[in-house]
Design a protein around this motif. Structure first.
Motif, PDB file in Angstrom:
ATOM      1  N   THR A 143       0.393   4.255   0.842  1.00  0.00           N
ATOM      2  CA  THR A 143       0.193   5.189   1.964  1.00  0.00           C
ATOM      3  C   THR A 143       0.993   4.778   3.190  1.00  0.00           C
ATOM      4  OG1 THR A 143      -2.055   5.548   1.146  1.00  0.00           O
ATOM      5  CG2 THR A 143      -1.547   6.370   3.362  1.00  0.00           C
ATOM      6  N   CYS A 144       0.924   3.478   3.558  1.00  0.00           N
ATOM      7  CA  CYS A 144       1.628   3.009   4.762  1.00  0.00           C
ATOM      8  C   CYS A 144       2.885   2.210   4.421  1.00  0.00           C
ATOM      9  CB  CYS A 144       0.697   2.160   5.626  1.00  0.00           C
ATOM     10  SG  CYS A 144       0.126   0.641   4.808  1.00  0.00           S
ATOM     11  N   ASP A 203      -6.339   3.809   4.037  1.00  0.00           N
ATOM     12  CA  ASP A 203      -6.444   3.417   2.633  1.00  0.00           C
ATOM     13  C   ASP A 203      -6.561   1.903   2.450  1.00  0.00           C
ATOM     14  OD1 ASP A 203      -6.322   6.044   2.109  1.00  0.00           O
ATOM     15  OD2 ASP A 203      -4.529   5.990   0.848  1.00  0.00           O
ATOM     16  N   CYS A 248       0.862  -1.183   0.000  1.00  0.00           N
ATOM     17  CA  CYS A 248       0.000   0.000   0.000  1.00  0.00           C
ATOM     18  C   CYS A 248       0.901   1.237   0.000  1.00  0.00           C
ATOM     19  CB  CYS A 248      -0.883  -0.019   1.254  1.00  0.00           C
ATOM     20  SG  CYS A 248      -1.666   1.562   1.614  1.00  0.00           S
ATOM     21  N   ILE A 298       0.032   3.514  10.220  1.00  0.00           N
ATOM     22  CA  ILE A 298       0.794   4.751  10.003  1.00  0.00           C
ATOM     23  C   ILE A 298       1.278   5.223  11.361  1.00  0.00           C
ATOM     24  CG2 ILE A 298       0.659   7.160   9.280  1.00  0.00           C
ATOM     25  CD1 ILE A 298      -1.388   6.269   7.180  1.00  0.00           C
ATOM     26  N   CYS A 347      -3.941   2.086   8.863  1.00  0.00           N
ATOM     27  CA  CYS A 347      -3.957   2.827   7.601  1.00  0.00           C
ATOM     28  C   CYS A 347      -5.388   2.862   7.043  1.00  0.00           C
ATOM     29  CB  CYS A 347      -3.015   2.162   6.602  1.00  0.00           C
ATOM     30  SG  CYS A 347      -3.069   2.876   4.952  1.00  0.00           S
ATOM     31  N   ASP A 373      -1.870  -2.809  -1.756  1.00  0.00           N
ATOM     32  CA  ASP A 373      -2.543  -1.841  -2.611  1.00  0.00           C
ATOM     33  C   ASP A 373      -3.897  -2.425  -3.060  1.00  0.00           C
ATOM     34  OD1 ASP A 373      -2.302   0.699  -4.193  1.00  0.00           O
ATOM     35  OD2 ASP A 373      -2.610  -0.716  -5.834  1.00  0.00           O
TER      36      ASP A 373
END
Length: 797
Positions: free
Chosen positions: A596-597, A619, A594, A603, A617, A626
């Motif tokens: 984002t993290c 997302d 992913c 996170i 996370c 992902d």
């Protein structure tokens, strides 16, 4: 003379300060805990029981001890907190009545080559002061007797500005006398490298001559050497001139430019010294360790004879004893020597040193020496060494937290450990102990049993009360508390022998013994009798001998059972093949992460000197992959759903049907065999207990091709109910044609053995001999050793 009048009238009601006699935990949800609420009596000994993975450590260490430490840290100034580790608040609703917590866990001590038992316990520091005061001839201050302090000499000048354009230059010189041997740099050993194991000298640099791990053709390490400009890349290494050979092997770090990039070239030997040889052997990856064992020979330093000290430090003596002699003594002998020193000028120092050494003897470690490398201590020994500094402490109303303090202890030694725990309690302290041994559970004032199962099947309180109440309860621990294994009626016949001749590692005394093959052999004896020295130090490390020892498996939050066992590789390939994409997409540490993290699932927000906060996370929802990767499916599941399965579910999933993967099924089957069926495949290794990690390592090694398995206390961290499953696993290994050699203190494993080798009779120089060889029935009948006595009591003979 005035007289104080005292009235003995009792107060009408108890003082408010006396009402805080409980540690209250309400709504604990750390790891697998399910809203656990308990009330623990202060100034009592509370034992936490339950199957492995039931949540004992999560409650005791990750909730109670962690919150106590966090609250203590918050009392420091914001400036100081900036230099301290940041601790997040545990997942718990209410924690009341906490006191200062001191944790004594199973973590191995530092494995730095210069870390010894003496340096880890301050005993060396006191000895250095003693020799600097009383040693003849006088050699220097305490630092002169330290193998961690090098001798330094320097001189130079500085300019003093006196104003009005007047300056004065003054010359200064500085010197410091240290005790570090200059030849081995305080390590006690020197290494010699076999160049033939590093490269094939008939090849040139362009022909990939290196046999060193990570030194692959086209890689940056090899490119820096080949394109440095110091050598002709097409010239065989054996044809190098004297200067080229020196540059190739020993050149000092030199700046070079390759493809416009500034890099540093360094000779092969110093580069290897820094990158591989200066590291602790046990902390190396298996393939690096195999290379080091093949290419490097370690020998005792010829200049200091392994003492790590300079000749000057060794020449200063008290009586006829140097500091090197003192550190090489067994601690119980050193304690007697110190007791014989009569020098009023250092009486406080002698008293403190005497107390520390007596604590070693009292805790059952008198057989160690102060120069013993701390990295060679077992988990149980390391834990007891850490206990020493607390034995004489005058602190009261402290919460002491112990993680299986009886690990590595012979039944003969457990009573001594029990007495130490009771002594800490009787000084007014709260003692919390995570324990599996019935002998240690028996001394509890209060018992908390967690379960009923492990992992997601655990995390609840099944029983809270007295030991008698636990015994009468219908919990897993209660039912198995009085379990006793019987000595086998018939034993398997050996198919051969593994001869050991003249073994003299550590305290072994020229031991000759034939270890039978094709059977289950158990090596027993009190702690320090020479079991590990015989098995790990004397059995030839031939091809086919697979050793599963107590060294911890290393892993970050990103590591999990699937990555550690190699299970993820066949799963990724199967997903890739089924969907026509790259395998790298199905790794949270690679392309499929992913964004984002970065594949962590959480996170992490750093709040400076305050505790950092980790949040799931948003997302990926903690799935680590992902969103596009989760569209690919195999057997009706996406990769995150597969990693969320338990081992038991995965074993069924990969066995048959469209999700059948034989390679993956073999791995999860081995994990189930060692009792880890409840673990999820994607659970971070950092959340696993010590026993779970060792069994995960055993599951990994079961796939190795070898005829002889050497296991070091496999019952570590195992609940009474799980020992039976382990015995079944050992039987299956033997019945499949393997030979199993086990170092063990657990009487159930001894009773189940085909052959027992008992070392002793005592520890250290009182041990190191084989005192019994034969079947368990013969050992029980003879009762000729401490092990025989305790095994006979266990089986009720």
């Amino acid at each position: 003379m005035s007289k104080v009048t005292r009235t003995d009238r009792q107060p009408a009601e108890p003082h408010a300060a006396d009402s805080h006699d409980l540690i209250r935990v309400h709504g604990a949800r750390e790891n697998n805990l399910k809203d656990v609420s308990v009330e623990l009596p202060k100034r009592r000994l509370t034992v936490f029981t339950g199957v492995s993975g039931s949540g004992k450590s999560s409650l005791v260490f990750d909730t109670i001890a962690a919150e106590s430490q966090r609250m203590i840290n918050e009392t420091y100034s914001a400036f100081l907190q900036g230099f301290m580790p940041t601790l997040a608040r545990p997942e718990v609703d209410v924690l009341e009545g906490l006191t200062t917590a001191i944790t004594v866990d199973q973590q191995r001590m530092g494995s730095d080559p210069r870390s010894t038992v003496g340096t880890a316990t301050d005993a060396n520091a006191m000895l250095r002061i003693l020799f600097s005061r009383l040693g003849k001839p006088y050699f220097g201050p305490p630092g002169a007797f330290s193998f961690n302090v090098a001798s330094v000499q320097a001189s130079g000048g500085f300019t003093v500005d006196r104003g009005s354009d007047r300056t004065k230059t003054e010359k200064v010189s500085f010197s410091r006398t240290g005790g570090m041997c200059t030849h081995c740099e305080g390590r006690g050993t020197v290494s010699d490298i076999d160049l033939a194991q590093l490269y094939d000298d008939s090849k040139s640099l362009s022909e990939d001559p290196f046999t060193i791990p990570t030194y692959t053709a086209g890689g940056w390490v090899v490119r820096v050497i080949a394109e440095s400009g110091f050598f002709d890349p097409d010239k065989p290494i054996r044809a190098y001139t004297k200067k080229e050979r020196h540059d190739f092997l020993y050149r000092e770090p030199t700046k070079v430019k390759i493809n416009g990039i500034n890099l540093t070239y360094e000779g092969l030997i110093p580069k290897l010294q820094k990158s591989m040889l200066n590291k602790d052997r046990e902390s190396m990856q298996p393939h690096i360790r195999a290379f080091v064992d093949r290419a490097v020979t370690f020998a005792t330093c010829p200049e200091c004879a392994g003492t790590r000290l300079t000749e000057g430090a060794r020449s200063s003596k008290i009586g006829k004893i140097s500091i090197a002699d003192a550190c090489a003594m067994e601690i119980r002998d050193l304690a007697e020597w110190v007791r014989g020193i009569d020098e009023p000028s250092v009486t406080p120092l002698l008293t403190a040193l005497q107390h520390t050494l007596d604590s070693f003897v009292e805790i059952g470690l008198g057989y160690l020496s102060l120069d013993r490398a701390s990295g060679t201590l077992s988990g149980g020994e390391a834990q007891r060494v850490k206990m020493i500094r607390h034995l004489g402490s005058s602190l009261t109303d402290v919460t002491y937290v112990f993680d299986e303090p009886t690990i590595g202890l012979h039944p003969h030694d457990i009573q001594r450990m029990n007495n130490l725990l009771l002594r800490l309690r009787d000084k007014g302290n709260t003692v919390l102990v995570v324990e599996h041994k019935p002998e240690a559970i028996a001394i509890a004032d209060h018992v908390v049993d967690l379960g009923p199962g492990a992992g997601t099947a655990g995390g609840t309180v099944c029983f809270e009360g007295t030991v008698e109440g636990l015994r009468a309860s219908d919990t897993v621990t209660g039912r198995h508390l009085d379990d006793r294994a019987a000595v086998k009626d018939t034993v398997r016949e050996a198919t051969g022998t593994l001869p050991v001749r003249g073994a003299k590692a550590n305290n072994l005394r020229e031991v000759d013994v034939d270890i039978p093959l094709g059977v289950l052999t158990v090596v027993t004896g009190v702690a320090g009798s020479g079991k590990s020295s015989l098995v790990h130090g004397s059995i030839p490390a031939e091809e086919g001998v697979i050793a599963v020892d107590q060294t911890p498996i290393r892993g970050s939050r990103r590591s999990n059972p699937a990555t550690y066992t190699g299970l993820l590789d066949p799963i990724r390939k199967a997903f890739a093949k089924a969907n026509g994409v790259k395998p790298a997409l199905f790794s949270a540490n690679s392309e499929g992460a992913c964004p984002t993290c970065n594949g962590a699932g959480v996170i992490y927000t750093d709040l400076g000197m305050m505790a950092g906060v980790s949040t799931t996370c948003e997302d990926c929802g903690g799935k680590r992959f992902d969103a596009s990767v989760l569209e690919y499916r195999f057997g009706g599941r996406d990769i995150s759903e597969v990693l969320a399965m338990s081992v038991a579910e995965a074993e069924e999933f990969f066995r048959e049907g469209e999700a059948r993967i034989p390679a993956a099924h073999r791995i999860v089957e081995r994990m189930a065999d060692v009792g880890l069926g409840y673990l999820t495949l994607g659970q971070p290794l950092t959340t696993l207990s010590g026993g779970e990690r060792q069994r995960l390592k055993l599951a990994t090694h079961m796939g190795d091709k070898g005829g002889v398995y050497v296991l070091d206390e496999p019952t570590t961290g195992l609940h009474l109910a799980d020992v039976e499953q382990l015995l079944g696993l050992l039987d299956r290994l033997v019945d499949s044609g393997k030979s199993v050699i086990v170092i063990e203190h657990h009487q159930a494993v001894m009773a189940h053995a085909d052959w027992i080798i008992d070392l002793g009779p005592g520890a250290g120089h009182d041990g190191g001999r084989v005192v019994f060889e034969g079947t368990p029935a013969e050992l029980v009948a003879a009762r000729s050793t401490l092990t025989g006595e305790h095994l006979a009591q266990y089986v009720g003979a």
